[in-house]
Design a protein around this motif. Structure first.
Motif, PDB file in Angstrom:
ATOM      1  N   HIS A 125      30.983 -24.836 -94.794  1.00 48.44           N
ATOM      2  CA  HIS A 125      31.846 -23.699 -95.526  1.00 48.44           C
ATOM      3  C   HIS A 125      32.832 -24.827 -96.688  1.00 48.44           C
ATOM      4  N   PRO A 126      33.198 -23.867 -97.860  1.00 47.53           N
ATOM      5  CA  PRO A 126      32.673 -22.581 -97.783  1.00 47.53           C
ATOM      6  C   PRO A 126      30.795 -22.997 -99.018  1.00 47.53           C
ATOM      7  N   ASP A 127      30.787 -21.672 -98.461  1.00 54.01           N
ATOM      8  CA  ASP A 127      29.457 -22.091 -98.632  1.00 54.01           C
ATOM      9  C   ASP A 127      28.761 -21.323-100.367  1.00 54.01           C
ATOM     10  N   ASP A 128      28.921 -21.098-101.040  1.00 50.95           N
ATOM     11  CA  ASP A 128      29.073 -20.146-102.105  1.00 50.95           C
ATOM     12  C   ASP A 128      29.088 -21.448-103.165  1.00 50.95           C
ATOM     13  N   GLY A 129      29.088 -22.738-102.259  1.00 52.46           N
ATOM     14  CA  GLY A 129      27.973 -23.757-103.661  1.00 52.46           C
ATOM     15  C   GLY A 129      26.857 -23.141-102.998  1.00 52.46           C
ATOM     16  N   ILE A 130      26.129 -23.529-102.056  1.00 54.45           N
ATOM     17  CA  ILE A 130      25.161 -24.053-101.439  1.00 54.45           C
ATOM     18  C   ILE A 130      23.890 -22.318-101.686  1.00 54.45           C
ATOM     19  N   VAL A 131      24.880 -21.635-101.378  1.00 52.27           N
ATOM     20  CA  VAL A 131      24.888 -20.089-102.135  1.00 52.27           C
ATOM     21  C   VAL A 131      23.425 -19.856-103.423  1.00 52.27           C
ATOM     22  N   ALA A 132      24.556 -20.384-104.631  1.00 51.84           N
ATOM     23  CA  ALA A 132      24.321 -20.650-105.606  1.00 51.84           C
ATOM     24  C   ALA A 132      23.440 -21.870-106.022  1.00 51.84           C
ATOM     25  N   LEU A 133      23.424 -22.723-105.658  1.00 42.85           N
ATOM     26  CA  LEU A 133      21.881 -23.865-105.205  1.00 42.85           C
ATOM     27  C   LEU A 133      20.949 -23.374-104.997  1.00 42.85           C
ATOM     28  N   HIS A 134      20.638 -22.344-104.133  1.00 39.43           N
ATOM     29  CA  HIS A 134      19.336 -22.111-103.063  1.00 39.43           C
ATOM     30  C   HIS A 134      18.542 -20.544-104.083  1.00 39.43           C
ATOM     31  N   ARG A 135      20.229 -19.683-104.695  1.00 42.12           N
ATOM     32  CA  ARG A 135      19.158 -19.101-106.182  1.00 42.12           C
ATOM     33  C   ARG A 135      18.643 -19.487-107.119  1.00 42.12           C
ATOM     34  N   ALA A 136      19.492 -20.149-107.475  1.00 43.57           N
ATOM     35  CA  ALA A 136      18.305 -21.683-108.926  1.00 43.57           C
ATOM     36  C   ALA A 136      17.341 -21.988-107.961  1.00 43.57           C
ATOM     37  N   VAL A 137      17.568 -23.261-107.081  1.00 42.25           N
ATOM     38  CA  VAL A 137      16.511 -23.565-106.533  1.00 42.25           C
ATOM     39  C   VAL A 137      14.745 -22.469-106.598  1.00 42.25           C
ATOM     40  N   ARG A 138      15.448 -21.382-106.189  1.00 40.87           N
ATOM     41  CA  ARG A 138      14.508 -20.356-105.651  1.00 40.87           C
ATOM     42  C   ARG A 138      14.174 -20.066-107.748  1.00 40.87           C
ATOM     43  N   GLU A 139      14.837 -19.411-107.960  1.00 46.13           N
ATOM     44  CA  GLU A 139      14.205 -19.022-109.403  1.00 46.13           C
ATOM     45  C   GLU A 139      13.575 -20.332-110.413  1.00 46.13           C
ATOM     46  N   ALA A 140      13.618 -21.492-109.794  1.00 48.01           N
ATOM     47  CA  ALA A 140      12.629 -22.450-110.268  1.00 48.01           C
ATOM     48  C   ALA A 140      11.455 -22.116-110.103  1.00 48.01           C
ATOM     49  N   ILE A 141      11.635 -22.289-108.409  1.00 43.08           N
ATOM     50  CA  ILE A 141      10.232 -22.802-107.444  1.00 43.08           C
ATOM     51  C   ILE A 141       9.429 -20.624-108.365  1.00 43.08           C
ATOM     52  N   ARG A 142      10.157 -19.751-108.479  1.00 42.88           N
ATOM     53  CA  ARG A 142       9.185 -18.456-108.781  1.00 42.88           C
ATOM     54  C   ARG A 142       8.850 -19.135-110.463  1.00 42.88           C
ATOM     55  N   ALA A 143       9.181 -19.429-110.919  1.00 42.93           N
ATOM     56  CA  ALA A 143       8.784 -19.847-112.599  1.00 42.93           C
ATOM     57  C   ALA A 143       7.916 -20.571-112.670  1.00 42.93           C
ATOM     58  N   VAL A 144       7.693 -21.584-111.566  1.00 43.24           N
ATOM     59  CA  VAL A 144       6.438 -22.406-111.974  1.00 43.24           C
ATOM     60  C   VAL A 144       5.587 -21.563-110.322  1.00 43.24           C
ATOM     61  N   ARG A 145       5.335 -20.990-109.671  1.00 47.39           N
ATOM     62  CA  ARG A 145       4.404 -20.425-108.311  1.00 47.39           C
ATOM     63  C   ARG A 145       4.048 -19.284-107.835  1.00 47.39           C
ATOM     64  N   GLY A 146       5.226 -18.653-108.736  1.00 50.35           N
ATOM     65  CA  GLY A 146       5.175 -17.097-108.616  1.00 50.35           C
ATOM     66  C   GLY A 146       5.967 -17.182-107.696  1.00 50.35           C
ATOM     67  N   ASP A 147       5.874 -15.301-107.044  1.00 50.86           N
ATOM     68  CA  ASP A 147       6.506 -15.066-105.680  1.00 50.86           C
ATOM     69  C   ASP A 147       5.952 -15.286-104.430  1.00 50.86           C
ATOM     70  N   GLU A 148       5.089 -14.835-104.141  1.00 49.72           N
ATOM     71  CA  GLU A 148       3.604 -16.126-102.850  1.00 49.72           C
ATOM     72  C   GLU A 148       4.772 -17.180-102.570  1.00 49.72           C
ATOM     73  N   ALA A 149       4.813 -18.151-103.353  1.00 53.18           N
ATOM     74  CA  ALA A 149       5.651 -19.208-102.992  1.00 53.18           C
ATOM     75  C   ALA A 149       7.239 -19.139-102.327  1.00 53.18           C
ATOM     76  N   VAL A 150       7.917 -18.263-102.997  1.00 53.59           N
ATOM     77  CA  VAL A 150       9.337 -18.315-102.017  1.00 53.59           C
ATOM     78  C   VAL A 150       9.176 -16.457-101.310  1.00 53.59           C
TER      79      VAL A 150
END
Length: 236
Positions: A125-150
């Motif tokens: 805590h607070p975990d909003d920074g980690i949540v924001a990092l996760h969202r950015a990381v997930r979108e990066a993975i999705r952009a490169v590898r698609g939905d099956e990668a996330v």
């Protein structure tokens, strides 16, 4: 994996490593994006975890050594690591660098210690920074590898202190963890790591080879020094 009530006490069951929502394939490794703990840098946090390990001596848990402590930001779920080429890895590092370029380093408090169905964890805590990092990381993975990668089921994040290796009374464990003082420590988040992760189910251990470091506020990743997954890990 789950918990049952025995004589009025919750009992922790052995932890099961997974790829997305299925069992981790035996003998394979998986790419992840981690926040790593550096024992030499994060000394207060290392002391907190070491104190928890001391308190849990005699319990059926596998303590996580300080140099393997981490927070999972995401798991790449479409293929095992061996099937992801160097070019694909480079593309992922580049995309991560671009999406994390606007992030600034931040602090997160680790603790209190909690007896949980997977073993022992520390809240964040607070975990909003980690949540924001996760969202950015997930979108990066999705952009490169698609939905099956996330497909990794990401929830309220934590730092795992020990994995359950057998039936344990969580009430008894929590009473001892409650006495650990200080009960919190700071973690300074400055970078994320792309890592190739090995799960040892019988030993209940997670180890990894660091592939790249992506600093927050930078547009490039730094390739990691090659180290065998079972050997010493380079500092995060």
């Amino acid at each position: 994996m789950g918990r049952k009530c025995t004589e009025g006490r919750w009992v922790v069951r052995p932890f099961v490593f997974k790829r997305a929502d299925s069992l981790w394939p035996e003998g394979s490794t998986l790419l992840h994006v981690y926040l790593c703990v550096g024992p030499d840098r994060d000394r207060a946090l290392t002391r907190l975890v070491t104190s928890a390990h001391e308190a849990l001596k005699g319990f059926a848990v596998a303590p996580v050594p300080p140099h393997w402590l981490h927070i999972t930001l995401d798991q790449i779920t479409d293929r095992s690591a061996a099937l992801i080429s160097q070019g694909e890895r480079d593309a992922l590092v580049a995309e991560l660098g671009a999406r994390l370029a606007d992030f600034s380093p931040f602090e997160v408090q680790v603790g209190s210690l909690l007896s949980y169905h997977s073993g022992v964890i520390a809240d964040l805590h607070p975990d909003d920074g980690i949540v924001a990092l996760h969202r950015a990381v997930r979108e990066a993975i999705r952009a490169v590898r698609g939905d099956e990668a996330v497909r990794y089921p990401w929830g309220v994040q934590h730092l795992t202190v020990a994995y359950a290796s057998g039936a344990v009374s969580s009430d008894d464990a929590q009473r001892l963890l409650r006495r650990v003082r200080p009960s919190h420590a700071s973690l300074h988040v400055t970078e994320v790591q792309l890592v190739d992760v090995t799960a040892n189910s019988p030993a209940k251990t997670i180890t990894w080879e660091r592939l790249a470091t992506i600093p927050l506020g930078s547009t490039s990743g730094t390739p990691g020094e090659h180290v065998g997954a079972g050997g010493p890990r380079p500092s995060c």
